[in-house]
Scaffold this motif. Structure first.
Motif, PDB file in Angstrom:
ATOM      1  N   UNK A  26       0.786  -1.244   0.120  1.00 38.69           N
ATOM      2  CA  UNK A  26      -0.099   0.084   0.139  1.00 38.69           C
ATOM      3  C   UNK A  26       0.805   1.384  -0.045  1.00 38.69           C
ATOM      4  N   UNK A  27       0.175   2.288  -0.497  1.00 43.09           N
ATOM      5  CA  UNK A  27       0.974   3.786  -0.616  1.00 43.09           C
ATOM      6  C   UNK A  27       0.684   4.289   0.999  1.00 43.09           C
ATOM      7  N   UNK A  28      -0.708   4.031   1.720  1.00 45.32           N
ATOM      8  CA  UNK A  28      -1.011   4.516   3.036  1.00 45.32           C
ATOM      9  C   UNK A  28      -0.807   3.464   3.918  1.00 45.32           C
ATOM     10  N   UNK A  29      -0.919   4.189   5.205  1.00 47.94           N
ATOM     11  CA  UNK A  29      -0.792   3.067   6.375  1.00 47.94           C
ATOM     12  C   UNK A  29       0.861   2.806   6.619  1.00 47.94           C
ATOM     13  N   UNK A  30       1.049   1.823   7.620  1.00 46.74           N
ATOM     14  CA  UNK A  30       2.314   1.521   7.770  1.00 46.74           C
ATOM     15  C   UNK A  30       2.634  -0.101   7.571  1.00 46.74           C
ATOM     16  N   UNK A  31       1.640  -0.937   7.388  1.00 40.83           N
ATOM     17  CA  UNK A  31       2.097  -2.441   7.409  1.00 40.83           C
ATOM     18  C   UNK A  31       1.161  -2.921   6.313  1.00 40.83           C
ATOM     19  N   UNK A  32       2.169  -4.081   5.736  1.00 41.56           N
ATOM     20  CA  UNK A  32       1.278  -4.998   4.882  1.00 41.56           C
ATOM     21  C   UNK A  32       2.454  -5.943   4.461  1.00 41.56           C
ATOM     22  N   UNK A  33       1.994  -7.040   4.082  1.00 39.53           N
ATOM     23  CA  UNK A  33       2.861  -8.140   3.664  1.00 39.53           C
ATOM     24  C   UNK A  33       3.970  -7.954   3.086  1.00 39.53           C
ATOM     25  N   UNK A  34       4.216  -7.164   1.943  1.00 38.16           N
ATOM     26  CA  UNK A  34       5.307  -6.776   1.019  1.00 38.16           C
ATOM     27  C   UNK A  34       6.300  -6.039   1.981  1.00 38.16           C
ATOM     28  N   UNK A  35       5.741  -5.114   2.817  1.00 38.04           N
ATOM     29  CA  UNK A  35       6.426  -3.997   3.830  1.00 38.04           C
ATOM     30  C   UNK A  35       6.885  -4.755   4.805  1.00 38.04           C
ATOM     31  N   UNK A  36       6.411  -5.830   5.250  1.00 29.83           N
ATOM     32  CA  UNK A  36       6.981  -6.771   6.227  1.00 29.83           C
ATOM     33  C   UNK A  36       8.284  -7.168   5.913  1.00 29.83           C
ATOM     34  N   UNK A  37       7.753  -7.821   4.564  1.00 27.51           N
ATOM     35  CA  UNK A  37       9.266  -8.693   3.929  1.00 27.51           C
ATOM     36  C   UNK A  37      10.341  -7.612   3.951  1.00 27.51           C
ATOM     37  N   UNK A  38      10.187  -6.379   3.319  1.00 26.03           N
ATOM     38  CA  UNK A  38      11.203  -5.370   3.095  1.00 26.03           C
ATOM     39  C   UNK A  38      11.884  -5.003   4.531  1.00 26.03           C
TER      40      UNK A  38
END
Ligand code: ZN
Length: 339
Positions: A26-38
């Motif tokens: 996502x562009x908004x918010x803080x956390x999703x699965x791809x950003x967890x991985x990163x």
């Protein structure tokens, strides 16, 4: 990257409101699965939290009012029992759709070894559980492995701390009889109890009763930031004595000594709480509890992909960082879940 087990996020509430998928970056918010991985987040506790209202109560600080020496958020009242369970099931359905659920220590170890980022289901506030505990086993069967007795409001089990600054957690009565039964039932079933948001009397009621290590998933040290949500030295000592842990929260409001929301707060402020807890009760009792999507982290840490930046500022050895990032959570969950 050092793999992280993160003690708390509210990403399910965000996507329940927005209709996004946690599978997509996502562009908004803080956390999703791809950003967890990163960010190297191998697994995290995902809160199933039911707000009082659909809109404004999304962010309690949206209704902040100034007081003589700080600020407060006027209390809107307890959650109506009829609202908690259906909405909690909607959040659970999002978790089942988008996330890989962690139910056991073996699942967690698989995440740490590089598997799909995992989600530990956490009820933040026990309102979806009937005071008779009749549906407790149903929630556990659906994957809930952690229960926060209260959020910052009273319920059938106990009393949460209000939002104001400055203040202490000494507010309101201890656990109810139903709260004591919930502690016993969670001990028996190997479900983690999370004491975040619980008032001081409730905290020490659990400390006296529970056989499991004491856990506060997302909080700060009261000695550095005097909010009711912060942990007093006496509470920290009890957590250390029990073999438990504190997940240090990333919120600027909860970690700054002035209680202000300042986006460019340096990471040293959060690191200061980590160091304070480690010095007071030992490195084996401090962990991370971001509160992504439920708080206001500083710009340098404003989404899950930036998680490693906090580890970089600590200047600890790799072994110490591994303990902070995941080793302590692993030890406490092994002792608590017993599977
Ligand atoms: Zn919270």
């Amino acid at each position: 990257m050092i793999p992280v087990i993160d003690g708390h996020n509210d990403a399910l509430l965000r996507v329940w409101r927005s209709g996004e998928s946690l599978r997509e970056r996502g562009e908004d918010g803080h956390l999703d699965v791809p950003r967890m991985r990163e960010g190297g987040i191998a697994a995290g506790f995902f809160a199933i939290f039911v707000p009082e209202e659909d809109g404004a109560a999304a962010d309690p600080r949206a209704s902040v009012v100034a007081t003589e020496d700080g600020w407060e958020v006027p209390f809107e009242g307890a959650l109506s029992p009829g609202r908690a369970s259906p909405i909690a099931h909607e959040l659970l359905a999002i978790a089942e759709r988008d996330l890989t659920l962690v139910r056991t220590v073996v699942d967690l170890e698989r995440c740490l070894e590089g598997g799909e980022p995992g989600a530990i289901l956490h009820l933040e506030g026990a309102e979806p559980i009937e005071p008779s505990l009749a549906n407790l086993d149903g929630w556990i069967e659906r994957g809930v492995r952690s229960i926060g007795i209260v959020w910052s409001r009273p319920n059938a089990f106990g009393c949460g701390v209000p939002f104001h600054f400055p203040g202490t957690p000494d507010a309101g009565p201890g656990l109810t009889d139903a709260g004591r039964e919930l502690v016993r039932a969670c001990n028996e079933r190997g479900v983690m109890l999370d004491l975040a948001h619980l008032n001081e009397r409730g905290f020490f009621d659990v400390a006296a009763l529970s056989e499991a290590p004491l856990v506060v998933s997302h909080a700060a040290a009261h000695a550095l930031a005097p909010m009711p949500r912060s942990l007093t030295d006496a509470e920290l000592d009890a957590i250390g004595d029990s073999g438990g842990l504190v997940g240090v929260v990333f919120d600027t409001v909860m970690t700054r000594s002035d209680g202000d929301l300042v986006f460019d707060t340096p990471l040293d402020v959060i690191a200061g709480h980590i160091e304070y807890v480690a010095e007071r009760i030992g490195l084996e009792h401090v962990a991370l509890g971001s509160d992504f999507d439920g708080c206001h982290p500083p710009a340098a840490l404003d989404d899950a992909s930036k998680m490693q930046a906090l580890l970089d500022v600590l200047g600890w050895s790799d072994d110490e960082l591994a303990q902070l990032a995941h080793g302590n959570w692993l030890r406490v969950l092994r002792a608590t879940w017993r599977d």
